[in-house]
Design a protein around this motif. Structure first.
Motif, PDB file in Angstrom:
ATOM      1  N   ASN A   1       0.624  -0.999  -0.335  1.00 26.25           N
ATOM      2  CA  ASN A   1      -0.213  -0.010  -0.360  1.00 26.25           C
ATOM      3  C   ASN A   1       1.008   1.305  -0.388  1.00 26.25           C
ATOM      4  O   ASN A   1       0.507   2.124  -0.661  1.00 26.25           O
ATOM      5  CB  ASN A   1      -1.049  -0.194   0.790  1.00 26.25           C
ATOM      6  N   ILE A   2       1.505   0.942   0.912  1.00 26.94           N
ATOM      7  CA  ILE A   2       2.572   2.532   1.255  1.00 26.94           C
ATOM      8  C   ILE A   2       3.181   2.844  -0.119  1.00 26.94           C
ATOM      9  O   ILE A   2       4.356   3.733  -0.288  1.00 26.94           O
ATOM     10  CB  ILE A   2       3.195   2.626   2.872  1.00 26.94           C
ATOM     11  N   ASP A   3       4.422   1.419  -0.699  1.00 25.18           N
ATOM     12  CA  ASP A   3       4.698   1.818  -1.591  1.00 25.18           C
ATOM     13  C   ASP A   3       3.909   1.782  -2.734  1.00 25.18           C
ATOM     14  O   ASP A   3       4.685   2.795  -3.848  1.00 25.18           O
ATOM     15  CB  ASP A   3       5.459   0.208  -1.869  1.00 25.18           C
ATOM     16  N   VAL A   4       3.292   1.609  -3.088  1.00 22.02           N
ATOM     17  CA  VAL A   4       2.235   2.515  -3.796  1.00 22.02           C
ATOM     18  C   VAL A   4       2.279   3.862  -3.888  1.00 22.02           C
ATOM     19  O   VAL A   4       2.604   4.953  -4.622  1.00 22.02           O
ATOM     20  CB  VAL A   4       0.728   1.770  -4.126  1.00 22.02           C
ATOM     21  N   TYR A   5       1.942   4.622  -2.632  1.00 23.53           N
ATOM     22  CA  TYR A   5       2.228   5.483  -2.030  1.00 23.53           C
ATOM     23  C   TYR A   5       2.997   6.434  -2.636  1.00 23.53           C
ATOM     24  O   TYR A   5       3.551   7.572  -3.218  1.00 23.53           O
ATOM     25  CB  TYR A   5       1.673   5.908  -0.593  1.00 23.53           C
ATOM     26  N   ALA A   6       4.184   5.659  -2.051  1.00 23.09           N
ATOM     27  CA  ALA A   6       5.659   6.336  -2.044  1.00 23.09           C
ATOM     28  C   ALA A   6       5.742   6.177  -3.306  1.00 23.09           C
ATOM     29  O   ALA A   6       6.733   7.916  -3.731  1.00 23.09           O
ATOM     30  CB  ALA A   6       6.332   5.576  -1.295  1.00 23.09           C
ATOM     31  N   LEU A   7       6.064   5.800  -4.128  1.00 22.68           N
ATOM     32  CA  LEU A   7       6.653   5.834  -5.519  1.00 22.68           C
ATOM     33  C   LEU A   7       5.593   6.535  -6.098  1.00 22.68           C
ATOM     34  O   LEU A   7       6.051   7.447  -7.445  1.00 22.68           O
ATOM     35  CB  LEU A   7       6.742   4.384  -6.134  1.00 22.68           C
ATOM     36  N   GLY A   8       4.333   6.486  -6.482  1.00 20.41           N
ATOM     37  CA  GLY A   8       3.153   7.487  -7.227  1.00 20.41           C
ATOM     38  C   GLY A   8       3.523   8.791  -7.208  1.00 20.41           C
ATOM     39  O   GLY A   8       3.283   9.339  -7.555  1.00 20.41           O
TER      40      GLY A   8
END
Length: 649
Positions: A170-177
């Motif tokens: 979940n947070i990986d999507v947010y960070a990279l996005g």
């Protein structure tokens, strides 16, 4: 260096052959492929506007479900995890995917028209900023497909967003996005800065540019200084989660508070980045309906810049409850109080313009006037939280939620809707319905205040923010029901706005070039403007070139129909930074698929990083590098400039 030549000073602006020749040079090729390759600033601006409104609807739909959950105590519409994901994506959507991009849409469309140019300084970079923005939005929303949307809030505080508390992607999507979105914001900001400094019409000195330009350029410079901080924070968080780097992990020697510093070094200037261009829309649109120039142009322009300068130094305003030393809190509290002064300058300017003018109560004027009231309410609630003792009582309550919505929705959305009514005739050649527009305003205005003002009261009664439900008997039930009803009424107002757009596109009255009798250069072209904007580059002699003949103290010196003819390819005039004296002929690049291809490469690279497919990520990085080299490879007649000796008429 290209062949040196002088531009032709011409009076042949109405020559049909000239217009046909310029249309052949500048017009985007028809068809789907032509649309993908287009670098026309007007097409890109409209795409920004449409895409950001789509995200506004998505964020509004998420808000409607959230308010359904909170309308009554002990709500069971959403499970806690689903609520966290919806709450997070609502904030990300409204703050990052809607609020600034919609203003970029206005600026992309309008800047060359109001500056007297034929395109932005870097047309292909302009297209890249849009495609990367779309890619980042798709990247973030694709997480819903696998049930792994970001879920730690749009602020993403550590350690809750760390691997221990949130082990999924979940947070990986947010960070990279968000890093991907930062690329779009950065390249777009660079384009705005260079466009202002180098592509203004001759005579449009720095003290003659519209306030919308001041708002956007100030936001762009602020973004160039602030976005690297949050991009670094997101990348460091991703490294923490993937490789155990411990930047924010206290057990590994990291500092959790470092996240808040890096995030709010970006977050507070971002507030002004989504407010200052909106203020510019009001400052340029309001005088048209008051039938007089803006009162206090110079103080408003200086106040715009001052707001961002102060805004870059008040990020601790969001961290008063984190236990920082009292001396630092005093400094940032004083700076937070001081930032009210330039905002007050703008408010008094708008009120004086209305008071000394002859207001015409058309729909855009209503939205601009409503904006002023909401601006004051939002500013006052922010002023209250600048006091450290008050902030410590209010910081985690619904009072802050009310303040945030008055800023994001009240200031941004009302200016955007008013600006849409104002410039819709220029963009489409048709007027929007006045009757439906007035209904649109009153439903939105009443719904907004019914929906969000009670949040102040709920916060003062102790209702905490970021909760997915609450027990009965706390004294918040009636308030939350009123808040939900008001928010749904506001949503009906937004629906009326969209209905008006669709209706007016098909049945709106023909607008003509200047239906509002506006004063700035965009109203001197046809509606909608031709692909080349101006047959000849105009020369400007005042801040209100189309009103010069009504001002006794301004000689008639602006030349709209006689100016500098450039018809040997995609060309525009380059001018000096301060006085806008012509000094070069800028050769502009044509349509190209390179921005889209580069975006696809970047998207594949970020997808590889997310999925831990290092081979795929490496291959995508190579493709991205090759696409960049091909894009920047020198081409004959592209990017060259021709110097010339300016002929004074």
């Amino acid at each position: 260096m290209a062949h040196l030549r002088r531009p032709v000073i011409t009076r042949a602006a109405d020559d049909p052959g000239l217009h046909e020749r310029l249309r052949g040079i500048w017009e985007t090729r028809p068809g789907f492929w032509g649309a993908l390759c287009s670098v026309d600033h007007k097409e890109i601006g409209l795409r920004y506007l449409v895409t950001s409104f789509v995200f506004l609807l998505l964020g509004g739909l998420e808000a409607a479900v959230i308010r359904l959950q909170l309308a009554q105590p002990n709500g069971h519409v959403l499970a806690p995890e689903a609520y966290n994901q919806l709450f997070t994506m609502h904030g990300v959507t409204m703050i990052f995917l809607y609020a600034l991009p919609v203003l970029s849409g206005f600026s992309n469309y309008l800047w060359p028209l109001i500056l007297g140019s034929r395109d932005m300084a870097f047309p292909r970079l302009n297209a890249l900023s849009y495609w990367v923005y779309v890619a980042s939005g798709i990247y973030l929303y694709s997480s819903f497909l696998i049930g792994r949307a970001p879920d730690a809030g749009w602020f993403n505080y550590v350690p809750y967003s760390g691997k221990v508390f949130d082990p999924g992607i979940n947070i990986d999507v947010y960070a990279l996005g968000m890093v991907l979105l930062g690329i779009s914001t950065t390249v777009g900001s660079v384009n705005f800065v260079v466009t202002l400094f180098r592509t203004r019409a001759p005579g449009m000195s720095i003290n003659r540019v519209p306030i919308l330009v001041w708002g956007t350029i100030t936001a762009s410079v602020g973004n160039l200084l602030a976005v690297p901080a949050v991009s670094l924070a997101f990348f460091m968080l991703w490294l923490d989660r993937q490789f155990g780097m411990h930047f924010f992990d206290v057990n590994g020697g990291g500092q959790p508070l470092l996240w808040q510093h890096l995030f709010w070094m970006f977050g507070h200037p971002w507030v002004y980045a989504i407010v200052l261009p909106a203020m510019g829309i009001v400052s340029d649109g309001l005088p048209t309906f008051c039938r007089r120039p803006l009162v206090g142009y110079t103080p408003v322009a200086l106040a715009t810049v001052t707001t961002m300068v102060l805004g870059l130094g008040v990020w601790v305003h969001h961290m008063f409850a984190t236990g920082l030393p009292p001396v630092s809190l005093s400094f940032f509290s004083a700076a937070s109080f001081a930032i009210v002064i330039p905002s007050a300058v703008a408010v008094f300017s708008w009120l004086a313009t209305i008071w000394t003018g002859r207001p015409v109560f058309r729909t855009p004027f209503l939205f601009f006037a409503g904006f002023i009231l909401l601006f004051v309410i939002g500013g006052l609630s922010g002023f209250m939280t600048a006091a450290v003792p008050v902030d410590r009582q209010l910081t985690d309550t619904y009072f802050v939620v009310a303040h945030l919505h008055y800023v994001i929705i009240g200031i941004n959305v009302f200016a955007v809707v008013g600006g849409t009514y104002y410039w819709f005739p220029k963009m489409t050649g048709r007027m929007m319905s006045e009757r439906l527009g007035k209904w649109n305003f009153w439903v939105m205005f009443i719904g907004f205040n019914v929906g969000f003002f009670p949040m102040h009261i709920a916060g003062l009664l102790g209702m905490p923010r970021r909760i997915y439900t609450y027990p009965a008997g706390m004294g918040w039930s009636t308030l939350n029901l009123v808040i939900s009803l008001g928010s749904w009424l506001f949503a009906i107002g937004v629906l009326l706005f969209l209905i008006n757009i669709v209706y007016s596109l098909k049945r709106g009255l023909p607008a003509g070039p200047n239906p509002w009798d506006g004063a700035s250069l965009e109203w001197s072209t046809s509606s909608p403007p031709p692909p080349y904007n101006f047959a000849v580059i105009p020369s400007v002699a005042s801040r209100n070139p189309l009103w010069e003949d009504r001002m006794d103290d301004t000689p008639k010196r602006t030349r709209l129909a006689e100016g500098m003819l450039l018809d040997h390819g995609r060309e525009t005039i380059g001018t000096t930074v301060l006085d806008a004296e012509p000094d070069v002929i800028l050769r502009m690049p044509g349509d190209s698929p390179a921005p889209l291809i580069l975006t696809l490469g970047l998207s594949a690279l970020f997808a590889g990083l997310l999925l831990h497919s290092w081979t795929f990520a490496g291959a995508s990085a190579v493709i991205t590098a090759i696409a960049t080299i091909v894009w920047l490879w020198p081409e004959e007649q592209l990017g060259q400039t021709a110097e010339f000796e300016h002929e004074r008429a």
